[in-house]
Design a protein around this motif. Sequence first.
Motif, PDB file in Angstrom:
ATOM      1  N   GLN A   1      -7.080   4.022  -4.020  1.00 14.87           N
ATOM      2  CA  GLN A   1      -5.870   3.953  -4.684  1.00 14.87           C
ATOM      3  C   GLN A   1      -5.907   3.768  -6.042  1.00 14.87           C
ATOM      4  OE1 GLN A   1      -2.880   1.966  -2.712  1.00 14.87           O
ATOM      5  NE2 GLN A   1      -1.756   3.678  -1.761  1.00 14.87           N
TER       6      GLN A   1
ATOM      7  N   GLU B   1       0.782  -0.644   0.346  1.00 12.06           N
ATOM      8  CA  GLU B   1       0.048   0.086  -0.121  1.00 12.06           C
ATOM      9  C   GLU B   1       0.595   1.267  -0.504  1.00 12.06           C
ATOM     10  OE1 GLU B   1      -3.218  -0.309   3.030  1.00 12.06           O
ATOM     11  OE2 GLU B   1      -3.741   2.141   2.803  1.00 12.06           O
ATOM     12  N   ARG B   2       2.064   1.174   0.503  1.00 15.96           N
ATOM     13  CA  ARG B   2       2.861   1.870   0.698  1.00 15.96           C
ATOM     14  C   ARG B   2       3.710   2.543  -0.479  1.00 15.96           C
ATOM     15  NH1 ARG B   2       7.018   0.573   4.377  1.00 15.96           N
ATOM     16  NH2 ARG B   2       7.439  -0.263   1.392  1.00 15.96           N
TER      17      ARG B   2
ATOM     18  N   ARG C   1       1.459   4.084  -3.210  1.00  9.11           N
ATOM     19  CA  ARG C   1       1.549   5.659  -3.155  1.00  9.11           C
ATOM     20  C   ARG C   1       3.528   6.071  -3.914  1.00  9.11           C
ATOM     21  NH1 ARG C   1       2.081   5.782   2.393  1.00  9.11           N
ATOM     22  NH2 ARG C   1       0.415   4.584   2.507  1.00  9.11           N
TER      23      ARG C   1
END
Length: 280
Positions: free
Chosen positions: A86, A28-29, A32
């Motif tokens: 996202q 997830e990081r 981004r």
Amino acid sequence: RAKELGGDRFKVFTERMLDQAMQRMSLERDLRQGLANDEFFLVYQPVLRMKDRQLVGFEALVRWQHPSRGLLLPGEFIPLAEETGQILELGRFVLQEACSTMAAWQEQHPETEPFFLSVNLSGRQFSSLDLIEQVRSIIYKTGISASRIKLEITETTIMEDAENAVEKLRRLKNLGLTISIDDFGTGYSSMSYLQQFPLDNLKIDLSFVRLMEVSPENKEIVRAIVSLAHTLGLDVVAEGVENEQQEQTLRDLGCEYAQGFLYARPMPADDARRRMLETA
Ligand code: C2E
Ligand code: MG
Ligand code: MG
Ligand code: MG
């Protein structure tokens, strides 16, 4: 002893869950950061007319050049991106990138006019409130003719949002885009809905193309899908065509277009452009 074993199993199980949760968080990081660092790009897979194998267009497919994990396929990050939201940013990038690539082709080579470019829309993207405005503004900014962009929306996505889908699809059509129902056969379409949707093509999911060879019943299912599509006035695109036997069968069943490794794998924009110029 049994208890001990069970205990071990439990330990292994929780370790694995923890591991998965960690992986998820780091992905997830990374997503981004990847969006911020331009790590995503598109490849383009040719779509051909079955009767003469003439190139008619491409499907844009997203890829992620991950800094440490290497090249990732959509199956490895789209589901999570969809979950976290996202996907909205990623989807905007994909649409923007596809349309500007198409705009550049159109400007440099007016003879590429008849080729289309398909873009996949995720469920969240389709149901997001600003989709129409986003599409409108990207088309306007890039200056492409909207008729060259096809939006691929999965059967499941359309059916999940069936009430709003008719109106939304109509508005996209009004902008001049064409619409494909993707992965057809994997969802649960209601026939009465299907005929209300303003669609242009139906894409048969590759799982059916594969199964077709396994049994005559499966071939009959594909025949039924093709005939349903034609009754609704839709052209049929088969995905995942890998060998000539599949090609022959699909042709015999009246399928108009095909996409698959038999013809070409997804390729970088420059190769796609070259391919188009050879055909144009
Ligand atoms: P899809 O839209 O059904 O795309 C077709 C998939 O089948 C692509 O996988 C393509 O590379 C693969 N394929 C094509 N021909 C063959 C073949 O002959 N054999 C085999 N085994 N596979 C073939 P890919 O690129 O991994 O994409 C998988 C899925 O990820 C797509 O399925 C689509 O649902 C999703 N996806 C890809 N790009 C995007 C995107 O930009 N946005 C969204 N929302 N989803 C995307
Ligand atoms: Mg697709
Ligand atoms: Mg598909
Ligand atoms: Mg599919």
